[in-house]
Design a protein around this motif. Sequence first.
Motif, PDB file in Angstrom:
ATOM      1  N   SER A 177      -1.135   9.867  -6.837  1.00 58.15           N
ATOM      2  CA  SER A 177      -0.803  11.247  -7.183  1.00 58.15           C
ATOM      3  C   SER A 177      -0.151  11.967  -6.004  1.00 58.15           C
ATOM      4  CB  SER A 177      -2.051  11.987  -7.640  1.00 58.15           C
ATOM      5  OG  SER A 177      -3.071  11.795  -6.687  1.00 58.15           O
ATOM      6  N   ALA A 178      -0.485  11.563  -4.774  1.00 60.07           N
ATOM      7  CA  ALA A 178       0.131  12.201  -3.604  1.00 60.07           C
ATOM      8  C   ALA A 178       0.935  11.151  -2.827  1.00 60.07           C
ATOM      9  CB  ALA A 178      -0.960  12.782  -2.721  1.00 60.07           C
ATOM     10  N   VAL A 179       1.924  11.622  -2.101  1.00 50.69           N
ATOM     11  CA  VAL A 179       2.758  10.716  -1.317  1.00 50.69           C
ATOM     12  C   VAL A 179       2.057  10.410   0.003  1.00 50.69           C
ATOM     13  CG1 VAL A 179       4.998  10.448  -0.182  1.00 50.69           C
ATOM     14  CG2 VAL A 179       4.815  11.736  -2.321  1.00 50.69           C
ATOM     15  N   SER A 180       1.787   9.139   0.263  1.00 49.52           N
ATOM     16  CA  SER A 180       1.111   8.797   1.518  1.00 49.52           C
ATOM     17  C   SER A 180       2.114   8.776   2.674  1.00 49.52           C
ATOM     18  CB  SER A 180       0.434   7.433   1.402  1.00 49.52           C
ATOM     19  OG  SER A 180       1.409   6.407   1.393  1.00 49.52           O
ATOM     20  N   LEU A 212       0.803  -1.223   0.000  1.00 50.88           N
ATOM     21  CA  LEU A 212       0.000   0.000   0.000  1.00 50.88           C
ATOM     22  C   LEU A 212       0.839   1.278   0.000  1.00 50.88           C
ATOM     23  CD1 LEU A 212      -2.721  -1.165   2.537  1.00 50.88           C
ATOM     24  CD2 LEU A 212      -2.910  -1.046   0.049  1.00 50.88           C
ATOM     25  N   THR A 213       2.156   1.138   0.005  1.00 53.27           N
ATOM     26  CA  THR A 213       2.973   2.362   0.009  1.00 53.27           C
ATOM     27  C   THR A 213       2.795   3.156  -1.287  1.00 53.27           C
ATOM     28  OG1 THR A 213       4.836   1.056  -0.801  1.00 53.27           O
ATOM     29  CG2 THR A 213       4.812   1.552   1.563  1.00 53.27           C
ATOM     30  N   ASP A 214       2.630   2.461  -2.406  1.00 50.69           N
ATOM     31  CA  ASP A 214       2.581   3.194  -3.672  1.00 50.69           C
ATOM     32  C   ASP A 214       1.343   2.889  -4.523  1.00 50.69           C
ATOM     33  OD1 ASP A 214       3.206   0.666  -4.491  1.00 50.69           O
ATOM     34  OD2 ASP A 214       5.009   1.203  -5.591  1.00 50.69           O
ATOM     35  N   ARG A 215       0.299   2.360  -3.876  1.00 50.95           N
ATOM     36  CA  ARG A 215      -0.967   2.155  -4.612  1.00 50.95           C
ATOM     37  C   ARG A 215      -2.127   2.237  -3.620  1.00 50.95           C
ATOM     38  NH1 ARG A 215       1.272  -2.780  -7.445  1.00 50.95           N
ATOM     39  NH2 ARG A 215       3.202  -1.838  -6.756  1.00 50.95           N
ATOM     40  N   ASP A 216      -3.329   2.531  -4.161  1.00 49.69           N
ATOM     41  CA  ASP A 216      -4.470   2.761  -3.270  1.00 49.69           C
ATOM     42  C   ASP A 216      -4.974   1.474  -2.649  1.00 49.69           C
ATOM     43  OD1 ASP A 216      -4.286   5.384  -3.973  1.00 49.69           O
ATOM     44  OD2 ASP A 216      -5.722   5.210  -5.616  1.00 49.69           O
ATOM     45  N   VAL A 217      -5.080   0.432  -3.467  1.00 47.90           N
ATOM     46  CA  VAL A 217      -5.515  -0.859  -2.918  1.00 47.90           C
ATOM     47  C   VAL A 217      -4.570  -1.949  -3.415  1.00 47.90           C
ATOM     48  CG1 VAL A 217      -7.999  -0.489  -2.602  1.00 47.90           C
ATOM     49  CG2 VAL A 217      -7.127  -1.099  -4.849  1.00 47.90           C
ATOM     50  N   ALA A 218      -4.434  -2.972  -2.578  1.00 47.94           N
ATOM     51  CA  ALA A 218      -3.583  -4.098  -2.966  1.00 47.94           C
ATOM     52  C   ALA A 218      -4.442  -5.072  -3.771  1.00 47.94           C
ATOM     53  CB  ALA A 218      -3.024  -4.765  -1.722  1.00 47.94           C
ATOM     54  N   GLU A 219      -4.354  -4.952  -5.097  1.00 50.97           N
ATOM     55  CA  GLU A 219      -5.177  -5.823  -5.948  1.00 50.97           C
ATOM     56  C   GLU A 219      -4.607  -7.235  -5.992  1.00 50.97           C
ATOM     57  OE1 GLU A 219      -5.255  -3.780  -9.711  1.00 50.97           O
ATOM     58  OE2 GLU A 219      -5.948  -1.992  -8.631  1.00 50.97           O
TER      59      GLU A 219
END
Length: 370
Positions: free
Chosen positions: A162-165, A89-96
């Motif tokens: 688009s934004a850094v979490s 989840l560091t670089d995507r919204d959901v873990a597909e």
Amino acid sequence: MQNHPEHTPADAPKTTSSSGDGAAADATARNDALERQILADPGRFRVLTGDRPTGLLHLGHYFGTLQNRVRLQEIGVESFVLVADYQVLTDRDVAENLPESVEGLVLDYLAVGIDPARTTIFTHSTVAALNQLLLPFLSLVSVAELGRNPTVKDEIAHSRQSAVSGLMFTYPVHQAADILFCKANLVPVGQDQLPHLEVTRTIARRFNSRYAPGSALFPEPEALLSAAPLLLGTDGGKMSKSRGNAVALADDADQTARLIRGAKTDSTRHITYEPATRPEVSSLVLLAAMCTGRDPRAVAEEIGAGGAGMLKRTVTEAVNEHLAPIRARRAAYARERGFVRTILREGNERANAVAEATLDEVRRAMKTAY
Ligand code: ATP
Ligand code: MG
């Protein structure tokens, strides 16, 4: 240490390094000294490594870290291998496709020879006590220190968000918890992980001096690099699961041939091994050399005037031959229904016990043992 892993050529293997670069020579000497210490006393070391379940493992993993993991396991170093599911989840919204990816990752481990009877394979999200280390660890690093991390910057550049979490920004701190929960002192990794490991070392040092002076509660773990610490992908950037430039261990021979045929080379016809000036060609030469156990310079010399076409045919043949038994084992394990689940259940149980014990020590050190 490199500033931007994406633009760093693959390092030469230890045995063939002709680099006049003092820093690289120092790193090689340190790595060699570490190898000697491990061989002299494997019982003194404990390994933790892991991978994000973001796709199939590839040749970069295999030559960058997996071979070392198996070798260390074989000489009796106690080992933990982490499926870093939260870190997806560091670089995507959901873990597909997470369950499929986790299963595929464990199958890759089994195929290359990681033995669940000797190595603890576990999933990050299941070990609650491990994640409890995150809070005190976060207090031990500054925002500026995290902002300087070159690997985080590189991963942000390739992120799908688009934004850094906050999770991405604090990535090296979770990794510190991953490594230190089991007090690992040895981490066989690729070059991109060196900046992260430096954060782990800093956190261990600061925790010890703040909460456990004189007792070295946490070790300062050392990175162990292989002869291919940064294998390049077909586009000339770091071979990565998420960047569409990888040859997966699980790919078949035809897919492998197709991928390697499309790999980036350069405009000089004669093939040479010069990692600093010809990174793409040299990474392909290194790949053939690693698969066949030969010196990359000898491989390059043999191909010479044969050009990129012959280089790619040589690499394809070497990769397919080397991976054939691994691919066959992977397919056999994939047919054993429920096996991966059992491995993870047992591994998670062991990892939880270790994490609880460490957390108890941490609570006592921090005077929060109520
Ligand atoms: P992702 O694109 O999802 O980040 P990845 O391919 O970078 O995937 P990771 O799970 O981030 O793989 O890395 C797992 C381990 O493999 C780390 O120790 C990393 O250093 C090593 N590794 C990854 N890619 C390479 C590579 N191209 N060469 C050498 N080692 C690598
Ligand atoms: Mg990565």
